[in-house]
Scaffold this motif. Sequence first.
Motif, PDB file in Angstrom:
ATOM      1  N   ARG A  92       7.236   1.524  -9.045  1.00  0.00           N
ATOM      2  CA  ARG A  92       6.424   2.684  -8.826  1.00  0.00           C
ATOM      3  C   ARG A  92       5.282   3.007  -8.711  1.00  0.00           C
ATOM      4  N   CYS A  93       4.622   3.746  -7.672  1.00  0.00           N
ATOM      5  CA  CYS A  93       3.139   3.991  -7.568  1.00  0.00           C
ATOM      6  C   CYS A  93       2.650   4.574  -9.049  1.00  0.00           C
ATOM      7  N   HIS A  94       1.768   3.975  -9.601  1.00  0.00           N
ATOM      8  CA  HIS A  94       1.363   4.502 -10.927  1.00  0.00           C
ATOM      9  C   HIS A  94       0.506   5.724 -10.564  1.00  0.00           C
ATOM     10  N   TRP A  95       0.043   6.117  -9.327  1.00  0.00           N
ATOM     11  CA  TRP A  95      -0.850   7.239  -9.223  1.00  0.00           C
ATOM     12  C   TRP A  95       0.168   8.628  -8.750  1.00  0.00           C
ATOM     13  N   CYS A  96       0.963   8.270  -7.690  1.00  0.00           N
ATOM     14  CA  CYS A  96       1.607   9.267  -6.976  1.00  0.00           C
ATOM     15  C   CYS A  96       3.174   9.319  -7.514  1.00  0.00           C
ATOM     16  N   ARG A  97       3.682   8.499  -8.413  1.00  0.00           N
ATOM     17  CA  ARG A  97       5.062   8.305  -8.569  1.00  0.00           C
ATOM     18  C   ARG A  97       5.943   7.835  -7.579  1.00  0.00           C
TER      19      ARG A  97
ATOM     20  N   LYS B 161       0.819  -1.190  -0.172  1.00  0.00           N
ATOM     21  CA  LYS B 161      -0.201   0.110   0.002  1.00  0.00           C
ATOM     22  C   LYS B 161       0.931   1.278  -0.076  1.00  0.00           C
ATOM     23  N   CYS B 162       0.675   1.989  -1.027  1.00  0.00           N
ATOM     24  CA  CYS B 162       1.294   3.507  -1.219  1.00  0.00           C
ATOM     25  C   CYS B 162       1.041   4.167  -0.011  1.00  0.00           C
ATOM     26  N   SER B 163       2.091   4.657   0.804  1.00  0.00           N
ATOM     27  CA  SER B 163       1.856   5.593   2.159  1.00  0.00           C
ATOM     28  C   SER B 163       1.183   6.998   1.835  1.00  0.00           C
ATOM     29  N   SER B 164       1.600   7.294   0.455  1.00  0.00           N
ATOM     30  CA  SER B 164       1.395   8.829  -0.048  1.00  0.00           C
ATOM     31  C   SER B 164       0.051   8.892  -0.355  1.00  0.00           C
ATOM     32  N   CYS B 165      -0.668   7.944  -1.181  1.00  0.00           N
ATOM     33  CA  CYS B 165      -1.866   8.104  -1.844  1.00  0.00           C
ATOM     34  C   CYS B 165      -2.756   6.971  -1.602  1.00  0.00           C
ATOM     35  N   GLY B 166      -2.259   5.785  -1.108  1.00  0.00           N
ATOM     36  CA  GLY B 166      -3.162   4.846  -0.489  1.00  0.00           C
ATOM     37  C   GLY B 166      -3.444   3.725  -1.374  1.00  0.00           C
ATOM     38  N   SER B 167      -2.917   4.128  -2.653  1.00  0.00           N
ATOM     39  CA  SER B 167      -3.377   3.044  -3.705  1.00  0.00           C
ATOM     40  C   SER B 167      -2.399   1.679  -3.619  1.00  0.00           C
ATOM     41  N   GLU B 168      -2.860   0.573  -4.211  1.00  0.00           N
ATOM     42  CA  GLU B 168      -1.999  -0.629  -3.939  1.00  0.00           C
ATOM     43  C   GLU B 168      -1.293  -0.990  -5.173  1.00  0.00           C
TER      44      GLU B 168
HETATM   45 ZN   LIG Z   1       1.285   6.464  -4.467  1.00  0.00          ZN
END
Ligand SMILES: [Zn+2]
Length: 477
Positions: free
Chosen positions: A115-120, A96-103
């Motif tokens: 890399r988190c595809h939402w917040c990079r 779980k990305c701790s910046s934006c919460g996406s998985e």
């Molecule tokens: Zn993220």
Amino acid sequence: MQKEKQGDLLDSIDYSTIVETNEDAKDGQNKCPKCGSTDISLNIHSGRLRCNFCRFELEPQPLDDFAEDFNHLRGKKISSGAKNIKKDDHQVITLKCSSCGSEVVIDTTSQVQARCHWCRSILSINHQVPNGIVPDAVLPFQVSKEEAKKQIEKFVGKRRFFANPQFKKEFTTQNIMGVYFPYMVVDMNSHANFSGQGEKLIRQYTRGNERNRQTYYDADLYHLEREFDLKIQGLTLESSKDRLNKNAVDKTNNVINAIMPFDTEKCVKWDANYLRGYTSEKRDINIEQLESIVEEQSKDIARFSANTTLEEYTRGVCWSKEEFSIQGQRWKSAYLPVWLYSYQQIKGKQKILHYVAVNARTKETMGSIPIHMSKLLFCSFFIEILGILAMFFVDFDYSWLFLFVGFFYYFFMYMKYRNRNARHQYEIETKTNVEHVRKVDQFLQRKTGLTNSKMIGANNTCLHGENLKKGILDILE
Ligand SMILES: [Zn+2]
Ligand SMILES: [Zn+2]
């Protein structure tokens, strides 16, 4: 606690202790402590991780090495990253990305970051997944790509004349790769006890006439004993099957072996960011598979360590009794850095992958260059003809040697280009410390008129090769 007694080593290694090197590691964002960015990678010039956003450099984390002193190392200690590989462990991990919460999904069969595809943000695998991908330690790259390119070009530049023309045309260092290969690094406390006989050369002379001259040797024979404590530091073994197979015909793995040793004492604690921009290969061998190899190599190291006390025995030493015992050993897994150029040669149905490898710490370089065979054979043949002519026209005692000059030339060039015999000389290149030496040198007799230049049966400069080969074959099966 087991009783510490010299000699009962093999019993004492039955139990092993796991040393956690990664206890509080949590997967997710490895953040810059200054600005919180996750864009961190190795600065090759300082050897430190650097935040690519604010340029802050992180202090390297020393490996939580076993706190105890080498001198007191007993039994078998295994760092947690060197534990056995579980084949069917869940290899795909969702973080779980701790910046934006996406998985974010990371397939740990081949990756330790994504890399988190939402917040990079970059997410890292920090805990030791039991599939061999996360080691205890990393030795960061120190040689830059530019320096490695120069090394490889220099190596190939010295081997152009007989190089395969296709290879010459296609050779470029543009796409060399920085690879972290998996190794096991072993430290050991051991005890060795040897006894046998050795010969000192007293004089050497010739007898006979011009036509039939013979060399003779006089030597003093001694009874010898050597007993000592031996510390072996950083004995390093390939721990992927693919790399361990140094006799493979389709890949020149032996040249990657030959660029050892590495300064493994400079290893730092695992951080996935060290791997950014580089590729890595996963460990697929467990400690129990490597144990017999480590033991054989350690025996070789012990034999060669004894040689430092045997310099006067120039005709050699024949050990009839050799005892070697391991009092303590510690194992850790590490990624070590290599710059790799590879070239696939296609010869009919056969494919050979040639490597030129550069140790990314010491710049030691070794490689295999495909040969233009017909050219080499032609030149060797031409030299052979000259040799035969020379045999008839040159007045020299050993003129029959000219008969082989073409063969020598062929063999020498083949070895220079292909380096099939290159290997890491662990028996002399591994760091050792010999202590508490007990010596016996007892004169037995003077032998005169010997015809052999070395002592018959001398084994002090030989390796225990056969058992080692068997150990490797067992793993590859
Ligand atoms: Zn993220
Ligand atoms: Zn920063």
